[in-house]
Design an enzyme around this catalytic site. Structure first.
Site: not given
Ligand code: NAD
Ligand code: UD1
Length: 339
Positions: A153, A149, A124, A31-32
């Site tokens: 994906k 973003y 995602s 991780d960075n």
């Molecule tokens: P996060 O940001 O907490 O974790 C990602 C980690 O990757 C971080 O620790 C960051 O420091 C590290 N990182 C980023 N770029 C890097 C690089 N170039 N080299 C080395 N390390 C790097 O996010 P998360 O919520 O744990 O998500 C993990 C993965 O799942 C991500 O790819 C994210 O897009 C995907 N994802 C997350 C969600 C969500 O809602 N959290 C939903 C769908 C997909």
């Molecule tokens: C969002 C991203 C999605 C990403 C995911 C995880 C968008 C359109 N989609 O999903 O691509 O994979 O986050 O990072 O941004 N809400 C409120 N008030 C707030 C925040 C959210 O009412 O302050 C509502 C939103 O309108 C939604 C629900 O809560 O109905 C969930 O929102 P959020 O947690 O941001 O996730 P997604 O929008 O589903």
């Protein structure tokens, strides 16, 4: 043989490393710290009582990444490293494409060089776009993404498919997450983004501990149970276990590209989530109704049948568990900050 976890100190990565260690796997983490901090390493060790190798490496840095493969015998990779903030990706598309896409390309080239051809990738639900159905099944295929973003994906999924077409010895598993929330029951690791959160649960957490005044509920005129947006929330520990199942199944599968939704299949509205959080934690979450957030849709919910049938995986934890664990974690963070 070891499993390399990229982004292993992040929210989902750290929980997955815990589950891997508890399954007695050898784990190497890179991780960075662009979106996490070094103290997570000790927290993981504290939770599991187990050790693992850690390298502070940017996956864009080919030389350093190769060194990780030189020094360890890595036979599979779980690839979490990436930038994930939707709004920021609209402001900084080049940074997002560079980090997520180029980073993945460097990782895949390095894996190929060291003959490591097994990867689980964090995709995602965002790759479905807005298909206009109640539940998203994998058979729908990718739709139109609405932000850089999401496009990273979708592009990485396509890159992985093309890679397999060019070399049929790869085993590739793409996991499409729905909305991960919650935290480890220890309260030591969880989701605590810097600054004003974009996502719902981190925002609720900050309002509940009093760091932010009130939550804006984005729209109450959607075609849903109470007019507010409905999502499929999944506990991060269930999600982590989905990776354990996917990786162990992948070992038994023929080479190929496999895709699974990781979600509960149950929708929960914004107001339902707030009410549950208040009830199970006995805490107030002040909110106001605000206009819809551009790009949001009414319902996003998984059809998790395929993961159940093929991976023998389904969610175990409830919305109540997610709310309790999120609160337990943020209270700890707040306590440490204020001492
Ligand atoms: P996060 O940001 O907490 O974790 C990602 C980690 O990757 C971080 O620790 C960051 O420091 C590290 N990182 C980023 N770029 C890097 C690089 N170039 N080299 C080395 N390390 C790097 O996010 P998360 O919520 O744990 O998500 C993990 C993965 O799942 C991500 O790819 C994210 O897009 C995907 N994802 C997350 C969600 C969500 O809602 N959290 C939903 C769908 C997909
Ligand atoms: C969002 C991203 C999605 C990403 C995911 C995880 C968008 C359109 N989609 O999903 O691509 O994979 O986050 O990072 O941004 N809400 C409120 N008030 C707030 C925040 C959210 O009412 O302050 C509502 C939103 O309108 C939604 C629900 O809560 O109905 C969930 O929102 P959020 O947690 O941001 O996730 P997604 O929008 O589903």
């Amino acid at each position: 043989m070891s499993i390399l976890v990229t982004g292993g100190t992040g929210f989902i990565g750290s929980h997955t490393v815990v589950e891997l260690l508890e399954n007695n796997e050898d784990v190497v983490v890179v991780d960075n710290f662009v979106n996490s901090s070094p103290d997570v390493i000790d927290k993981i060790k504290q939770i599991t009582g187990k050790d693992f190798s850690f390298y502070e490496v940017d996956i864009l840095d080919r030389e350093k990444l190769e060194k990780v493969f030189e020094e360890n015998s890595i036979d599979s990779v779980i690839h979490f490293a990436g930038l994930k903030a939707v709004g920021e990706s609209v402001q900084k598309p080049l940074e997002y494409y560079h980090n997520n896409i180029t980073g993945t390309l460097v990782l895949l080239e390095t894996m190929r060089k060291y003959n490591c051809k097994e990867i689980v990738f964090s995709s995602s639900a965002t790759v479905y776009g807005n298909p206009g159905v109640d539940k998203y099944a994998e058979s729908l295929g990718r739709g139109k993404t609405t932000n850089p973003y999401g496009t990273t994906k979708a592009m990485i999924e396509k890159i992985l498919e093309d890679l397999y077409t060019s070399d049929n010895s790869w085993k590739i598993c793409m996991l499409r997450y729905f909305n991960p929330i919650g935290a480890h029951k220890s309260g030591l690791i969880g989701d605590n983004p810097n600054g004003i959160p974009n996502n719902l649960m981190p925002y609720i957490q900050k309002v509940a501990v009093g760091e932010l005044k009130e939550l804006s509920v984005f729209g109450n005129d959607y075609n849903t149970v109470d007019g507010t947006g409905v999502r499929d929330y999944i506990h991060v520990v269930d999600l982590a276990n989905g990776h354990i199942k996917a990786l162990s199944k992948l070992k038994t599968y023929n080479p190929g590209v496999y895709v699974y939704n990781l979600g509960s299949g149950k929708g929960c509205s914004v107001l339902e989530l707030i009410k549950t959080f208040e009830k199970v934690n006995n805490v107030k979450v002040p909110y106001k109704i605000a206009p819809r957030r551009p790009g949001d849709i009414d319902v996003v919910c998984a059809d998790p049948t395929k993961a159940k049938e093929e991976l023998n995986w389904c969610t175990q934890k409830t919305i109540e568990d997610m709310c309790k664990d999120s609160w337990n974690y943020i209270k700890n963070v707040s306590l440490i900050k204020n001492n």
